[in-house]
Design a protein around this motif. Structure first.
Motif, PDB file in Angstrom:
ATOM      1  N   HIS A 240      71.436  62.676  58.872  1.00 22.07           N
ATOM      2  CA  HIS A 240      71.661  61.702  60.071  1.00 22.07           C
ATOM      3  C   HIS A 240      70.092  60.908  60.319  1.00 22.07           C
ATOM      4  N   LEU A 241      69.279  61.795  60.383  1.00 22.92           N
ATOM      5  CA  LEU A 241      67.705  61.382  60.625  1.00 22.92           C
ATOM      6  C   LEU A 241      67.548  60.272  59.470  1.00 22.92           C
ATOM      7  N   GLU A 243      69.505  58.453  57.761  1.00 24.41           N
ATOM      8  CA  GLU A 243      70.443  57.326  58.099  1.00 24.41           C
ATOM      9  C   GLU A 243      69.792  56.445  59.347  1.00 24.41           C
ATOM     10  N   ALA A 244      69.388  56.996  60.164  1.00 23.53           N
ATOM     11  CA  ALA A 244      68.795  56.257  61.475  1.00 23.53           C
ATOM     12  C   ALA A 244      67.689  55.430  61.020  1.00 23.53           C
ATOM     13  N   ILE A 245      66.904  56.200  60.162  1.00 19.43           N
ATOM     14  CA  ILE A 245      65.524  55.517  59.575  1.00 19.43           C
ATOM     15  C   ILE A 245      65.826  54.190  58.958  1.00 19.43           C
ATOM     16  N   GLU A 246      67.008  54.684  57.992  1.00 15.64           N
ATOM     17  CA  GLU A 246      67.315  53.407  56.992  1.00 15.64           C
ATOM     18  C   GLU A 246      67.800  52.530  57.837  1.00 15.64           C
ATOM     19  N   ILE A 247      68.465  52.385  58.835  1.00 10.58           N
ATOM     20  CA  ILE A 247      69.012  51.370  59.749  1.00 10.58           C
ATOM     21  C   ILE A 247      67.930  50.846  60.472  1.00 10.58           C
ATOM     22  N   PHE A 248      66.983  51.637  60.838  1.00  7.91           N
ATOM     23  CA  PHE A 248      65.607  51.039  61.526  1.00  7.91           C
ATOM     24  C   PHE A 248      64.923  49.998  60.690  1.00  7.91           C
ATOM     25  N   GLN A 249      64.586  50.531  59.281  1.00  7.47           N
ATOM     26  CA  GLN A 249      64.186  49.594  58.314  1.00  7.47           C
ATOM     27  C   GLN A 249      64.893  48.186  58.076  1.00  7.47           C
ATOM     28  N   LYS A 250      66.301  48.337  58.073  1.00  8.22           N
ATOM     29  CA  LYS A 250      67.174  47.286  58.043  1.00  8.22           C
ATOM     30  C   LYS A 250      66.889  46.196  59.100  1.00  8.22           C
ATOM     31  N   ARG A 251      66.720  46.750  60.118  1.00  2.00           N
ATOM     32  CA  ARG A 251      66.683  45.984  61.131  1.00  2.00           C
ATOM     33  C   ARG A 251      65.277  45.183  61.404  1.00  2.00           C
ATOM     34  N   GLN A 252      64.372  46.137  61.068  1.00  2.50           N
ATOM     35  CA  GLN A 252      62.962  45.529  61.019  1.00  2.50           C
ATOM     36  C   GLN A 252      62.687  44.434  59.975  1.00  2.50           C
TER      37      GLN A 252
END
Ligand code: V07
Length: 259
Positions: A240-241, A243-252
């Motif tokens: 889960h952590l 996944e959260a970071i992956e989504i953060f990176q995509k948004r960035q």
């Protein structure tokens, strides 16, 4: 061609945690991650267990999350462990929760030291039981020279009270000629908050499906990315952590591309 594709997919799914970590590290990792660890009581209720069983389970997840954050190269992890509003809970629950820092540190402090983690705390220390504060201060002292992940516990923390206190200090410094009104700006104001030594969080995670801030770091989260999940905190896993970071990176990346 089809086979190759399938193989690729399969490898992706069976990749170990270590592979996923290495993959994420190729993109910018959020420097400061803040987490509202919600859903411990609900986790227990679902299992017909007392609420304190959920808090205890949640503590184990704090350890796992800390170790992974450290491996990822996250610089600071702020965990909302207890709010100024949480005193309204049943007395026995509050008493149990206030034993958790000692239990956690009794078991994991050597591991934190070994892994170069530095323990810190934000929140109103004076209302905490002495045994709780004593354990935390010992951990802060024993880890003060570590230069790995900063594990920052928000304990008896409330953001509006923090802001009011900052305003009072600003007024006081102004009255005493330490601060000129014209010199007050966002950075200077930030230096009056409990988080003065931290950068603002890059990423906020809240578990358990509640989509609100609940008086957590209102000033500091002004520009942060938010990631909410229905997963209850005791069920929050390493994946889960990641996944959260992956989504953060995509948004960035999207942000960088469009602008
Ligand atoms: C607490 C477990 C995690 C879920 C959320 C609520 C209950 C670890 C700590 C802690 C705090 C300071 C410290 C070392 C460990 C903690 C409280 C509650 C109050 F130096 N878990 N945990 N503190 N819970």
């Amino acid at each position: 061609m089809f086979n190759k594709f399938r193989l690729g997919k399969k490898q992706e799914h069976s990749s170990t945690l270590r592979d996923k970590i290495e993959e994420l590290k190729k993109q910018p990792i959020p420097e400061h991650v803040a987490i509202i660890m919600d859903g411990n009581g609900r986790w227990a209720k679902k299992r017909a267990l007392p609420r304190i069983a959920g808090h205890h389970e949640g503590m184990k997840v704090v350890r796992k999350t800390t170790m992974l954050a450290n491996k990822l190269g996250i610089k600071a992890l702020t965990l909302y462990a207890f709010s100024t509003e949480n005193w309204k809970r049943p007395k026995n629950e509050v008493e149990y929760i206030m034993r958790l820092p000692e239990e956690f540190l009794g078991t994991f402090l050597p591991e934190l030291v070994e892994n170069n983690v530095q323990v810190k705390m934000i929140g109103y220390k004076n209302q905490l039981p002495v045994h709780t504060l004593h354990a935390i201060e010992k951990a802060i002292e024993e880890t003060k020279d570590n230069n790995g992940l900063v594990l920052n516990f928000a304990l008896n923390y409330g953001s509006r009270a923090e802001i009011i206190d900052a305003v009072k200090q600003v007024l006081n410094d102004s009255k005493n000629g330490i601060l000129n009104e014209n010199d007050l700006n966002e950075d200077v104001f930030s230096s009056y908050l409990m988080t003065s030594e931290f950068n603002d969080p890059d990423l906020l995670i809240r578990t358990s499906g509640e989509i609100r801030l609940s008086n957590f770091m209102l000033w500091q989260l002004a520009y942060s990315e938010f990631w909410f999940t229905d997963v209850l905190w005791p069920d929050f896993s390493e994946d889960h952590l990641l996944e959260a970071i992956e989504i953060f990176q995509k948004r960035q990346r999207r942000f960088g591309g469009v602008l």
